[in-house]
Write a protein that holds these residues in place. Structure first.
Motif, PDB file in Angstrom:
ATOM      1  N   MET A 187       0.873  -1.142  -0.171  1.00 51.82           N
ATOM      2  CA  MET A 187      -0.076  -0.006  -0.032  1.00 51.82           C
ATOM      3  C   MET A 187       0.842   1.420  -0.015  1.00 51.82           C
ATOM      4  O   MET A 187       0.421   2.496  -0.291  1.00 51.82           O
ATOM      5  CB  MET A 187      -1.115   0.087   1.027  1.00 51.82           C
ATOM      6  N   HIS A 220       0.491   1.410  -3.734  1.00 55.86           N
ATOM      7  CA  HIS A 220      -0.847   1.142  -4.217  1.00 55.86           C
ATOM      8  C   HIS A 220      -1.939   2.175  -3.490  1.00 55.86           C
ATOM      9  O   HIS A 220      -3.111   2.001  -4.072  1.00 55.86           O
ATOM     10  CB  HIS A 220      -1.338  -0.271  -4.257  1.00 55.86           C
ATOM     11  N   ALA A 221      -1.607   2.831  -2.748  1.00 52.40           N
ATOM     12  CA  ALA A 221      -2.469   3.527  -2.116  1.00 52.40           C
ATOM     13  C   ALA A 221      -2.819   5.027  -3.241  1.00 52.40           C
ATOM     14  O   ALA A 221      -3.733   5.669  -3.179  1.00 52.40           O
ATOM     15  CB  ALA A 221      -2.008   4.309  -0.730  1.00 52.40           C
ATOM     16  N   LYS A 222      -2.027   5.176  -4.201  1.00 54.45           N
ATOM     17  CA  LYS A 222      -1.960   6.215  -5.069  1.00 54.45           C
ATOM     18  C   LYS A 222      -1.909   5.661  -6.573  1.00 54.45           C
ATOM     19  O   LYS A 222      -2.279   6.044  -7.408  1.00 54.45           O
ATOM     20  CB  LYS A 222      -1.073   7.315  -4.812  1.00 54.45           C
ATOM     21  N   THR A 250      -5.381   2.423  -8.505  1.00 56.07           N
ATOM     22  CA  THR A 250      -6.208   2.307  -7.421  1.00 56.07           C
ATOM     23  C   THR A 250      -7.605   1.902  -8.185  1.00 56.07           C
ATOM     24  O   THR A 250      -8.564   1.468  -7.554  1.00 56.07           O
ATOM     25  CB  THR A 250      -6.613   3.809  -6.747  1.00 56.07           C
ATOM     26  N   ASP A 251      -7.752   2.064  -9.485  1.00 58.49           N
ATOM     27  CA  ASP A 251      -8.998   1.674  -9.902  1.00 58.49           C
ATOM     28  C   ASP A 251      -9.108   0.316 -10.405  1.00 58.49           C
ATOM     29  O   ASP A 251     -10.357  -0.301 -10.809  1.00 58.49           O
ATOM     30  CB  ASP A 251      -9.475   2.490 -11.256  1.00 58.49           C
ATOM     31  N   ILE A 262      -6.380  -4.194  -7.086  1.00 64.03           N
ATOM     32  CA  ILE A 262      -5.803  -3.165  -5.953  1.00 64.03           C
ATOM     33  C   ILE A 262      -6.893  -2.824  -5.300  1.00 64.03           C
ATOM     34  O   ILE A 262      -6.651  -2.390  -3.950  1.00 64.03           O
ATOM     35  CB  ILE A 262      -5.067  -2.148  -6.789  1.00 64.03           C
ATOM     36  N   LYS A 263      -7.904  -2.682  -5.739  1.00 69.07           N
ATOM     37  CA  LYS A 263      -9.052  -2.560  -4.588  1.00 69.07           C
ATOM     38  C   LYS A 263      -9.279  -3.774  -3.623  1.00 69.07           C
ATOM     39  O   LYS A 263      -9.476  -3.531  -2.344  1.00 69.07           O
ATOM     40  CB  LYS A 263     -10.452  -2.480  -5.466  1.00 69.07           C
ATOM     41  N   ALA A 279      -6.385  -2.792  -1.197  1.00 74.28           N
ATOM     42  CA  ALA A 279      -6.834  -1.899  -0.359  1.00 74.28           C
ATOM     43  C   ALA A 279      -7.827  -2.406   0.662  1.00 74.28           C
ATOM     44  O   ALA A 279      -7.838  -1.888   1.937  1.00 74.28           O
ATOM     45  CB  ALA A 279      -7.373  -0.586  -1.203  1.00 74.28           C
TER      46      ALA A 279
END
Length: 113
Positions: free
Chosen positions: A17, A20-22, A25-26, A30-31, A34
Motif C-alpha cells: 500500500m 498502491h494507495a495512489k 487504485t481503479d 488493487i481494490k 486496499a
C-alpha cells in the motif's frame, strides 16, 4: 528476500500500500488489496510453485540468484503477467539439466534432505 533468504517471500499488505494507495487504485485487484489493508489483514496468498512434501526438496532462492539464474528460467516471463501462474513445471529432470548446464553440484544432498 530472494537474494538473501531461502524464499522469495511476498511483501506485507502495508508495504504494498505504500505505492498502491495512489497507483492503479481503479484496478479490481488493487481494490482487493486496499480492502485487506483497511481491515488490517494480510492477503491469503496461494502458493503457485512448490515441491511435493515427499520429494524432500530444500529449495533456496539465494544461491540461484548469486549464480545469476534469471527468474524467468524457473518462472517464465512474468514481466507482462497480470496474475501469478505456473508457467514452468519443475521436476528433478529440469533441475538436474540446469545444474549440468551451469556446472552446479549434482550431489543429491544439494537439493534433498
Amino acid at each position: 528476500m530472494a537474494d538473501i533468504g531461502p524464499a522469495a517471500t511476498i511483501p506485507s499488505v502495508t508495504k504494498c500500500m505504500l505505492c498502491h494507495a495512489k497507483m492503479a487504485t481503479d484496478r479490481p485487484e488493487i481494490k482487493k488489496l486496499a480492502d485487506f489493508a483497511a481491515k488490517g489483514r494480510e492477503i491469503p496468498w496461494v502458493r503457485v510453485y512448490g515441491f511435493e512434501q515427499q520429494a524432500l526438496v530444500k529449495f533456496n532462492h539465494a544461491p540461484h540468484i548469486r549464480a545469476k539464474v534469471e527468474c524467468a528460467t524457473c518462472h517464465g516471463d512474468m514481466t507482462q503477467a497480470e496474475t501469478a501462474q505456473k508457467n514452468v513445471n519443475h521436476n528433478m529432470g529440469t533441475c538436474l539439466s540446469c545444474h549440468r548446464q551451469k556446472g552446479a553440484s549434482q550431489d543429491c544432498a544439494t537439493c534433498h534432505y
